[in-house]
Design a protein around this motif. Sequence first.
Motif, mmCIF file in Angstrom:
data_model
loop_
_atom_site.group_PDB
_atom_site.id
_atom_site.type_symbol
_atom_site.label_atom_id
_atom_site.label_comp_id
_atom_site.label_asym_id
_atom_site.label_seq_id
_atom_site.Cartn_x
_atom_site.Cartn_y
_atom_site.Cartn_z
ATOM 1 N N PRO A 62 0.829 -1.202 0.000
ATOM 2 C CA PRO A 62 0.000 0.000 0.000
ATOM 3 C C PRO A 62 0.872 1.264 0.000
ATOM 4 O O PRO A 62 1.992 1.253 0.507
ATOM 5 N N ALA A 63 0.324 2.343 -0.552
ATOM 6 C CA ALA A 63 1.102 3.573 -0.729
ATOM 7 C C ALA A 63 1.210 4.394 0.555
ATOM 8 O O ALA A 63 1.727 5.519 0.523
ATOM 9 N N ASP A 64 0.752 3.839 1.687
ATOM 10 C CA ASP A 64 0.954 4.553 2.962
ATOM 11 C C ASP A 64 2.234 4.102 3.655
ATOM 12 O O ASP A 64 2.571 4.577 4.741
ATOM 13 N N ASP A 65 2.962 3.170 3.021
ATOM 14 C CA ASP A 65 4.190 2.632 3.623
ATOM 15 C C ASP A 65 5.365 3.557 3.300
ATOM 16 O O ASP A 65 5.628 3.826 2.119
ATOM 17 N N PRO A 66 6.099 4.033 4.310
ATOM 18 C CA PRO A 66 7.178 5.000 4.052
ATOM 19 C C PRO A 66 8.410 4.409 3.384
ATOM 20 O O PRO A 66 9.372 5.135 3.130
ATOM 21 N N THR A 67 8.378 3.072 3.102
ATOM 22 C CA THR A 67 9.498 2.480 2.368
ATOM 23 C C THR A 67 9.208 2.373 0.874
ATOM 24 O O THR A 67 9.981 1.758 0.133
ATOM 25 N N GLY A 68 8.105 2.962 0.414
ATOM 26 C CA GLY A 68 7.738 2.896 -1.006
ATOM 27 C C GLY A 68 8.808 3.532 -1.887
ATOM 28 O O GLY A 68 9.397 4.554 -1.540
ATOM 29 N N LYS A 69 9.057 2.884 -3.037
ATOM 30 C CA LYS A 69 10.108 3.341 -3.960
ATOM 31 C C LYS A 69 9.521 4.130 -5.116
ATOM 32 O O LYS A 69 10.134 5.068 -5.609
ATOM 33 N N GLU A 70 8.335 3.715 -5.570
ATOM 34 C CA GLU A 70 7.701 4.378 -6.723
ATOM 35 C C GLU A 70 6.198 4.176 -6.615
ATOM 36 O O GLU A 70 5.755 3.063 -6.303
ATOM 37 N N LEU A 71 5.423 5.227 -6.856
ATOM 38 C CA LEU A 71 3.963 5.113 -6.819
ATOM 39 C C LEU A 71 3.489 4.398 -8.078
ATOM 40 O O LEU A 71 3.878 4.772 -9.187
ATOM 41 N N LEU A 72 2.632 3.376 -7.911
ATOM 42 C CA LEU A 72 2.163 2.603 -9.064
ATOM 43 C C LEU A 72 0.707 2.880 -9.394
ATOM 44 O O LEU A 72 0.279 2.712 -10.528
ATOM 45 N N ALA A 73 -0.098 3.294 -8.399
ATOM 46 C CA ALA A 73 -1.517 3.587 -8.634
ATOM 47 C C ALA A 73 -2.023 4.515 -7.530
ATOM 48 O O ALA A 73 -1.568 4.423 -6.387
ATOM 49 N N GLY A 74 -2.951 5.398 -7.906
ATOM 50 C CA GLY A 74 -3.555 6.302 -6.920
ATOM 51 C C GLY A 74 -2.596 7.394 -6.492
ATOM 52 O O GLY A 74 -1.908 7.996 -7.318
ATOM 53 N N GLU A 75 -2.536 7.638 -5.179
ATOM 54 C CA GLU A 75 -1.665 8.696 -4.661
ATOM 55 C C GLU A 75 -0.941 8.223 -3.408
ATOM 56 O O GLU A 75 -1.391 7.293 -2.728
ATOM 57 N N TRP A 76 0.169 8.901 -3.124
ATOM 58 C CA TRP A 76 0.898 8.593 -1.891
ATOM 59 C C TRP A 76 0.023 8.898 -0.684
ATOM 60 O O TRP A 76 -0.681 9.910 -0.663
ATOM 61 N N LYS A 77 0.086 8.039 0.310
ATOM 62 C CA LYS A 77 -0.649 8.261 1.553
ATOM 63 C C LYS A 77 0.326 8.431 2.719
ATOM 64 O O LYS A 77 -0.029 8.192 3.869
ATOM 65 N N THR A 78 1.547 8.803 2.386
ATOM 66 C CA THR A 78 2.530 9.152 3.408
ATOM 67 C C THR A 78 3.280 10.379 2.904
ATOM 68 O O THR A 78 3.451 10.535 1.682
ATOM 69 N N ASP A 79 3.697 11.269 3.812
ATOM 70 C CA ASP A 79 4.480 12.437 3.387
ATOM 71 C C ASP A 79 5.916 12.330 3.901
ATOM 72 O O ASP A 79 6.654 13.303 3.889
#
Length: 271
Positions: A217-234
């Motif tokens: 999920p895009a709320d994980d702060p270890t994300g490398k690249e967004l694949l769908a939707g929007e980032w849920k962490t700043d």
Amino acid sequence: MDTIERVEHTLARVAGPTFDPQVYAETGFFILRQAIGKDVVGRWQQAWQDFHAWQLGQGRNVNRANPVALTEELPEVLGKMYREPVFIDTVKQIFGENVALFNHRFVIKDEHSSGKVFLHQDSCYHLGNLNKCSLFVPLSIANEDNGGMTFYAGSHKMGYLGDAGEINPEAFDIRWPKVTPELHPGDFIVMNSSLWHESGPNKNGVHRILADMIMQPADDPTGKELLAGEWKTDFFYSPLNCARYFSNSRVLKIIRYETELGLRAAPTKTD
Ligand SMILES: [Fe+2]
């Protein structure tokens, strides 16, 4: 029905042309059959052959701690294959609309890495949240003869086991059903990162070529690249070289002891 009966019953539906999130939740993996376009797979296979001939023909830089994980930089077409819509559409059915990449790499069994890979779960090697899955994409045949993967269906329900290394399945009362599917180019597997898995040796010498793309999920702060939707962490941090995040830890102690004893680092990680 108890848990094992339910998992065994569900295994009848663990493979098919379309993803079934309920089956995946029960078994911890799902096999998509011929779900990637032939032209797309053909392009990846050609890119792999070119890469192998030009970059790997003279041998490769083998990571002794994890020989199956390719360390050479991939060509563009292979390095970005996780962007293929069928993968993202599949993972959205697990994580919802906002999905990110944790890591993308190749795990291959060739003459440099023909041995077995011990039974393990991947979660203990990851950073960030545990809610992750791997997509394994074969560019060759992968089966029992060339080191294809075996999955312990339902074992993800055990969660994180408290350490990293070779799991002893005999240590538990419960016996999870083992499955070793034969995969062909065009198929792919979705696997919960907590699922127990292993692979046997490459017996026939046919290279086993698998991409392993880990998504979350895009709320994980270890994300490398967004694949769908929007980032849920700043905020973000890198999962690389995690020993530096500790002033003292098990890994730092091992490094200190081995340095004191004059030993090289022992193998710690496989896939
Ligand atoms: Fe693994």
